[in-house]
Design a protein around this motif. Structure first.
Motif, PDB file in Angstrom:
ATOM      1  N   LEU A 153       0.825  -1.204   0.000  1.00 31.02           N
ATOM      2  CA  LEU A 153       0.000   0.000   0.000  1.00 31.02           C
ATOM      3  C   LEU A 153       0.863   1.259   0.000  1.00 31.02           C
ATOM      4  CD1 LEU A 153      -2.683  -0.950   2.701  1.00 31.02           C
ATOM      5  CD2 LEU A 153      -2.766  -1.343   0.229  1.00 31.02           C
ATOM      6  N   ALA A 154       0.295   2.329  -0.547  1.00 32.19           N
ATOM      7  CA  ALA A 154       0.934   3.636  -0.404  1.00 32.19           C
ATOM      8  C   ALA A 154       0.935   4.030   1.065  1.00 32.19           C
ATOM      9  CB  ALA A 154       0.189   4.673  -1.241  1.00 32.19           C
ATOM     10  N   LYS A 155       1.899   4.869   1.445  1.00 32.05           N
ATOM     11  CA  LYS A 155       2.035   5.267   2.843  1.00 32.05           C
ATOM     12  C   LYS A 155       2.139   6.788   2.943  1.00 32.05           C
ATOM     13  CE  LYS A 155       4.386   0.991   4.261  1.00 32.05           C
ATOM     14  NZ  LYS A 155       4.162   0.311   2.964  1.00 32.05           N
ATOM     15  N   ALA A 156       1.431   7.347   3.928  1.00 33.35           N
ATOM     16  CA  ALA A 156       1.423   8.796   4.139  1.00 33.35           C
ATOM     17  C   ALA A 156       2.113   9.132   5.456  1.00 33.35           C
ATOM     18  CB  ALA A 156      -0.008   9.322   4.147  1.00 33.35           C
ATOM     19  N   GLN A 157       2.977  10.126   5.417  1.00 38.62           N
ATOM     20  CA  GLN A 157       3.665  10.596   6.632  1.00 38.62           C
ATOM     21  C   GLN A 157       3.138  11.982   6.990  1.00 38.62           C
ATOM     22  OE1 GLN A 157       6.083   8.797   8.501  1.00 38.62           O
ATOM     23  NE2 GLN A 157       5.394  10.376   9.942  1.00 38.62           N
ATOM     24  N   GLU A 185       8.103  29.560  10.132  1.00 38.30           N
ATOM     25  CA  GLU A 185       8.702  28.843   9.003  1.00 38.30           C
ATOM     26  C   GLU A 185       9.429  27.589   9.506  1.00 38.30           C
ATOM     27  OE1 GLU A 185      10.877  31.126   6.169  1.00 38.30           O
ATOM     28  OE2 GLU A 185       9.545  32.859   6.315  1.00 38.30           O
ATOM     29  N   LYS A 186       8.693  26.813  10.285  1.00 37.68           N
ATOM     30  CA  LYS A 186       9.251  25.644  10.959  1.00 37.68           C
ATOM     31  C   LYS A 186       8.491  24.394  10.564  1.00 37.68           C
ATOM     32  CE  LYS A 186       9.803  23.861  15.698  1.00 37.68           C
ATOM     33  NZ  LYS A 186       9.536  24.161  17.139  1.00 37.68           N
ATOM     34  N   ARG A 187       9.221  23.319  10.324  1.00 40.44           N
ATOM     35  CA  ARG A 187       8.630  22.021  10.003  1.00 40.44           C
ATOM     36  C   ARG A 187       8.699  21.122  11.240  1.00 40.44           C
ATOM     37  NH1 ARG A 187       9.884  17.987   4.935  1.00 40.44           N
ATOM     38  NH2 ARG A 187       9.402  16.004   5.971  1.00 40.44           N
ATOM     39  N   VAL A 188       7.566  20.445  11.537  1.00 41.26           N
ATOM     40  CA  VAL A 188       7.508  19.507  12.655  1.00 41.26           C
ATOM     41  C   VAL A 188       7.004  18.170  12.120  1.00 41.26           C
ATOM     42  CG1 VAL A 188       6.509  18.992  14.913  1.00 41.26           C
ATOM     43  CG2 VAL A 188       7.016  21.370  14.288  1.00 41.26           C
ATOM     44  N   ASP A 189       7.844  17.156  12.135  1.00 45.17           N
ATOM     45  CA  ASP A 189       7.430  15.827  11.686  1.00 45.17           C
ATOM     46  C   ASP A 189       6.645  15.136  12.797  1.00 45.17           C
ATOM     47  OD1 ASP A 189       8.615  15.726   9.069  1.00 45.17           O
ATOM     48  OD2 ASP A 189      10.563  15.630  10.057  1.00 45.17           O
ATOM     49  N   VAL A 190       5.468  14.643  12.449  1.00 42.19           N
ATOM     50  CA  VAL A 190       4.640  13.945  13.431  1.00 42.19           C
ATOM     51  C   VAL A 190       5.293  12.608  13.760  1.00 42.19           C
ATOM     52  CG1 VAL A 190       2.371  12.939  13.887  1.00 42.19           C
ATOM     53  CG2 VAL A 190       2.556  15.097  12.615  1.00 42.19           C
ATOM     54  N   LYS A 191       5.390  12.322  15.040  1.00 42.39           N
ATOM     55  CA  LYS A 191       6.040  11.085  15.493  1.00 42.39           C
ATOM     56  C   LYS A 191       5.047   9.932  15.391  1.00 42.39           C
ATOM     57  CE  LYS A 191       9.140  13.652  18.563  1.00 42.39           C
ATOM     58  NZ  LYS A 191       8.636  14.986  18.221  1.00 42.39           N
ATOM     59  N   SER A 192       4.811   9.522  14.157  1.00 40.55           N
ATOM     60  CA  SER A 192       3.855   8.455  13.866  1.00 40.55           C
ATOM     61  C   SER A 192       4.428   7.549  12.800  1.00 40.55           C
ATOM     62  CB  SER A 192       2.532   9.055  13.353  1.00 40.55           C
ATOM     63  OG  SER A 192       1.684   8.051  12.833  1.00 40.55           O
ATOM     64  N   PRO A 193       4.211   6.246  12.903  1.00 39.74           N
ATOM     65  CA  PRO A 193       4.571   5.375  11.784  1.00 39.74           C
ATOM     66  C   PRO A 193       3.786   5.814  10.545  1.00 39.74           C
ATOM     67  CG  PRO A 193       3.974   4.089  13.725  1.00 39.74           C
ATOM     68  CD  PRO A 193       3.582   5.497  14.006  1.00 39.74           C
ATOM     69  N   PRO A 194       4.311   5.581   9.345  1.00 40.11           N
ATOM     70  CA  PRO A 194       3.571   5.951   8.137  1.00 40.11           C
ATOM     71  C   PRO A 194       2.179   5.315   8.119  1.00 40.11           C
ATOM     72  CG  PRO A 194       5.823   5.321   7.601  1.00 40.11           C
ATOM     73  CD  PRO A 194       5.622   4.982   9.043  1.00 40.11           C
ATOM     74  N   LEU A 195       1.219   6.065   7.606  1.00 40.84           N
ATOM     75  CA  LEU A 195      -0.176   5.612   7.556  1.00 40.84           C
ATOM     76  C   LEU A 195      -0.426   4.897   6.238  1.00 40.84           C
ATOM     77  CD1 LEU A 195      -1.796   8.957   8.797  1.00 40.84           C
ATOM     78  CD2 LEU A 195      -0.834   7.097  10.170  1.00 40.84           C
ATOM     79  N   GLU A 196      -0.794   3.623   6.300  1.00 45.37           N
ATOM     80  CA  GLU A 196      -1.065   2.872   5.072  1.00 45.37           C
ATOM     81  C   GLU A 196      -2.408   3.304   4.490  1.00 45.37           C
ATOM     82  OE1 GLU A 196       1.089  -1.315   4.957  1.00 45.37           O
ATOM     83  OE2 GLU A 196      -0.420  -1.242   6.555  1.00 45.37           O
ATOM     84  N   LEU A 197      -2.439   3.443   3.166  1.00 49.78           N
ATOM     85  CA  LEU A 197      -3.635   3.918   2.459  1.00 49.78           C
ATOM     86  C   LEU A 197      -4.185   2.782   1.602  1.00 49.78           C
ATOM     87  CD1 LEU A 197      -2.271   7.392   1.294  1.00 49.78           C
ATOM     88  CD2 LEU A 197      -3.572   6.865   3.373  1.00 49.78           C
ATOM     89  N   PRO A 198      -5.323   2.210   1.978  1.00 46.65           N
ATOM     90  CA  PRO A 198      -5.832   1.049   1.247  1.00 46.65           C
ATOM     91  C   PRO A 198      -6.558   1.382  -0.051  1.00 46.65           C
ATOM     92  CG  PRO A 198      -7.271   1.550   3.079  1.00 46.65           C
ATOM     93  CD  PRO A 198      -6.132   2.510   3.167  1.00 46.65           C
ATOM     94  N   PHE A 199      -6.609   2.675  -0.408  1.00 47.23           N
ATOM     95  CA  PHE A 199      -7.178   3.031  -1.715  1.00 47.23           C
ATOM     96  C   PHE A 199      -6.591   4.371  -2.136  1.00 47.23           C
ATOM     97  CE2 PHE A 199     -11.008   3.839  -4.587  1.00 47.23           C
ATOM     98  CZ  PHE A 199     -10.557   2.959  -5.551  1.00 47.23           C
TER      99      PHE A 199
END
Length: 767
Positions: free
Chosen positions: A264-268, A277-291
């Protein structure tokens, strides 16, 4: 002669005429069936169904009414109990005609949605692919250029997010200054870009489509959350549009379309602070997209929390997660799990913004009910319980800690699928029925919770739209009343509800029966079943308006039936789970009910039973013929998902199970193709955006290998279901198929239906 009078006269002629007009499948039957199609019904009857659009946060709303008279917009002030035209239709039509330089009818305005602006002094709408504000003081309309469709404006409209070359930017609307937020986006691994569906590619005529940046702004417009999707290793489908409008050669399109068991595709998820002007990466495993598409996020009103729900692959668990936007830290607030599945269509939730508490619906105790959790994710109490189901939360009164919700199956003597509006305290006390009529109720509650619009009807009761007080359900005024007098005066009868037993001999099942308006109990009628057995819902209509679409088939000389068997939703968890890993096992219930109908009504010809359906209903129509070849003699399968191994991952992994097992193979129509005995027509569109035509072609290959005779229509420019420029032709061909092979009558040659026959109102002109 008016359309309504012409229709009524024709129907009376067909009902009362002599035997020469009573032969089933005749030209006169086709003409009468044509009059029952949606585009023609609107000239003859009126079905009350008010869609309330509340204006800002007031107790005023508008609705669009389409009746025999024409199209009009009505404004209602619930607090002061007034009801008037939303504007002067004649003046607005005249102003729009001058501004657009074309004729405009006051009773057929070229739009069906409006927006009040500037405290009600201006009405806005879209027409002719443009935005139009019209001032109501002097009725002047001005055409405005279309806003950029690929930008996502912040709530304060000071910032616009956009994607260029796979990277995310924000633009200062006032200065035009652009800030590039990312630099490493590439094709297949890009930012803020949902996975597009085929329809979008076809409509834009390119694989490189434009779509709004997928960003979710904080309420104060200082931050946004988005995602980066990696689809480079995902499965794809390629579609061929054989007859594009703008060129002779076919066009080829490719979209991400994962099949069960595939990668599956994965979303971060990522947060951007625009001011810093700051980026914050969410501390989550990639989210699998079933469609297709992408994940969604919501901000709390104070902007201090982001929340979303996530379904684990295979849908055996759902988690409601919260994110700290300052740090990107994430935690699971509530996790609900099952050995089979947690159905995302049944499990829904709502936060109490004042306390942070969570209201959650779950089937965990065997019925879909509400539960209350603390802001820390601790279960406080079960709110509702019993042998009935909560369908939807409609409003939460946070101050008085009371919930307003739709539920079904609680009222003794009701059809268990009929919904009513109730209220209950957060503690589960004081369950109050607010819509007592024995009917199916749908509601729209005002922003402050003081009033609601209630549309109610049954299959055998046309019903009303009324305005009520939420505190006790008392009626303020009737807004609209259905008018079917033209039907009844011509001898037409309502569909009849039928209750019988499932194949297990104990479970109650519910169905509907349609008869032709020239019905003669002394004749024998073939039976045509319209089928859909998808576990995501139930499908036998519970409102009067929902019943009308099948009357046209009955008019050809059939008894038409619909059945909700075990495995569909709307009842208990056990009833729902009957179809789990058993999508092909539902049809024994349908055979059992139709046989019970035949035993009660001797005019049903049990030797001539046909079936048709679309999508999962097409799988069902073909599968029923393969599983019960001695019972179902004729079938039409439209856009069928005939083999779950070739269908979208999410739907099949949810209901057929994950990991992929041998049941996928055993219940495939491809596997059972050698069992076909009756007449089967397959329809599929070349640009089906839901079920790829490869499923039908693989079924076709198996039928040919088994030396089976069947019929097929591969339809150009047809999406999912009988749609597109040839929709009317396909309806006629479906009619012909049952008339020829189930009635045994030669259909009228090349009977012509039109697009206007099929679609009512503004929707017809937009297709």
């Amino acid at each position: 002669m008016t359309n309504a009078k012409h229709w009524c006269s024709l129907l009376l002629l067909c009902v009362l005429a002599g035997p020469q007009l009573r032969a089933q499948g005749s030209l006169q039957d086709y003409q009468r069936a044509q009059r029952f199609l949606p585009g023609n019904l609107r000239h003859s009857i009126y079905v009350a169904d008010v869609s309330a659009h509340w204006i800002d946060k007031t107790n005023r709303f508008w609705y669009h009414k389409v009746s025999q008279k024409g199209s009009e917009f009505i404004a209602v002030d619930a607090e002061h109990d007034t009801m008037d035209p939303a504007f002067d239709h004649e003046k607005l039509a005249g102003a729009l005609a001058i501004a657009s330089k074309r004729q405009v009818s006051a009773w057929d305005l070229p739009f069906d949605t409006i927006e009040f602006a500037e405290d009600g002094k201006t009405v806005r709408f879209e027409a002719d692919d443009a935005h139009w504000p019209c001032t109501l003081a002097d009725y002047k309309c001005e055409k405005q250029r279309d806003e950029k469709s690929d930008e996502a404006l912040s709530p304060d409209k000071k910032w616009a997010a956009l994607v260029r070359d796979h990277n995310l930017y924000v633009r200062n609307v006032s200065s035009g200054t652009t800030i590039q937020l990312t630099t490493d986006g590439v094709s297949g691994y890009d930012y803020a870009t949902p996975l597009p569906a085929l329809r979008l590619l076809v409509e834009q005529g390119t694989d490189n489509v434009k779509q709004p940046a997928a960003v979710f702004w904080s309420p104060d417009s200082t931050k946004l959350i988005t995602y980066r999707i990696d689809s480079r290793n995902s499965g794809h489908f390629t579609s061929l549009q054989y007859v594009p409008n703008d060129q002779l050669r076919p066009k080829v399109y490719t979209v991400v379309y994962p099949l069960p068991g595939e990668v599956l595709a994965k979303a971060q998820p990522i947060i951007f602070d625009i001011q810093e002007e700051k980026r914050v990466d969410v501390k989550s495993p990639p989210l699998e997209l079933p469609f297709q598409d992408g994940p969604g996020f919501e901000w709390s009103p104070d902007g201090k929390t982001i929340f979303y729900d996530y379904d684990e692959r295979g849908f055996k668990a759902k988690e409601i997660r919260i994110i700290d936007p300052a740090t990107g830290d994430e935690k699971v607030l509530v996790r609900d799990s099952s050995e089979q599945y947690v159905d995302p269509g049944k499990e829904f939730y709502r936060f109490d913004n004042a306390t942070g508490e969570l209201l959650l619906a779950s089937e965990r105790d065997g019925w879909n009910h509400l539960y209350l959790y603390s802001k820390n994710g601790q279960l406080e109490n079960q709110i509702t319980d019993g042998a009935w189901v909560v369908r939807q939360i409609e409003y939460v009164d946070e101050k008085n800690r009371r919930i307003y919700f739709l539920a079904a199956g609680r009222e003794r003597g009701d059809d268990p699928y009929q919904t009513h509006l109730y209220s209950v305290g957060f503690d589960g006390r004081g369950v109050t029925l607010l819509t007592p009529e024995n009917a199916n109720h749908s509601v729209s509650i005002s922003p402050d919770g003081a009033f609601f619009v209630d549309n109610y009807s049954r299959a055998d009761m046309p019903g009303k739209s009324v305005l009520r007080r939420t505190k006790d359900g008392s009626e303020i005024r009737t807004l609209e009343t259905s008018d079917v007098s033209a039907f009844e005066s011509a001898g037409w009868k309502f569909p009849e509800s039928f209750q019988g037993k499932a194949a297990d001999g104990t479970t109650d099942l519910y169905a509907l029966i349609w008869r032709p308006s020239n019905f003669d109990p002394n004749k024998k009628y073939p039976v045509v079943e319209h089928v859909y057995t998808g576990p995501q819902d139930f499908f036998v209509p519970k409102t009067f308006g929902g019943t009308l679409r099948l009357q046209s088939v009955a008019e050809l000389g059939f008894i038409v039936v619909m059945i909700d068997g075990r495995g569909t939703s709307g009842r208990s968890r056990a009833f729902h789970l009957f179809s789990y890993k058993n999508l092909g096992g539902a049809f024994e219930d349908h055979v059992a009910i139709i046989k019970q109908m035949g035993a009660r009504f001797p005019y049903l010809d049990m030797d001539r039973v046909g079936i048709f359906g679309t999508s999962a209903g097409a799988y069902g129509a073909a599968h029923a013929m393969l599983a019960f070849p001695d019972f179902y003699k004729v079938g039409v399968a439209i856009s069928g998902d005939h083999d779950a191994r070739l269908d979208k991952a999410w739907w099949n992994e949810l209901y057929q199970g994950y990991p992929v097992g041998e049941d996928y193979v055993a219940q495939s129509n491809v596997t059972m193709a050698n069992r076909l005995q009756g007449r089967l027509l397959l329809e599929h569109g070349d640009i089906d955006d839901n079920v790829h035509p490869a499923e039908t072609m693989r079924f076709v290959d198996a039928l040919m290998s088994a030396n089976k005779t069947f019929d097929m229509l591969l339809v150009p420019n047809m999406y999912h279901g009988e749609s597109g420029p040839h929709a009317a032709y396909l309806v006629r061909r479906r009619w012909d198929y049952f008339v020829q092979y189930l009635l045994g009558v030669t259909p009228p040659k090349d009977f012509a239906l039109t697009e206007d026959d099929l679609s009512a109102g503004r929707e017809r002109r937009r297709q």
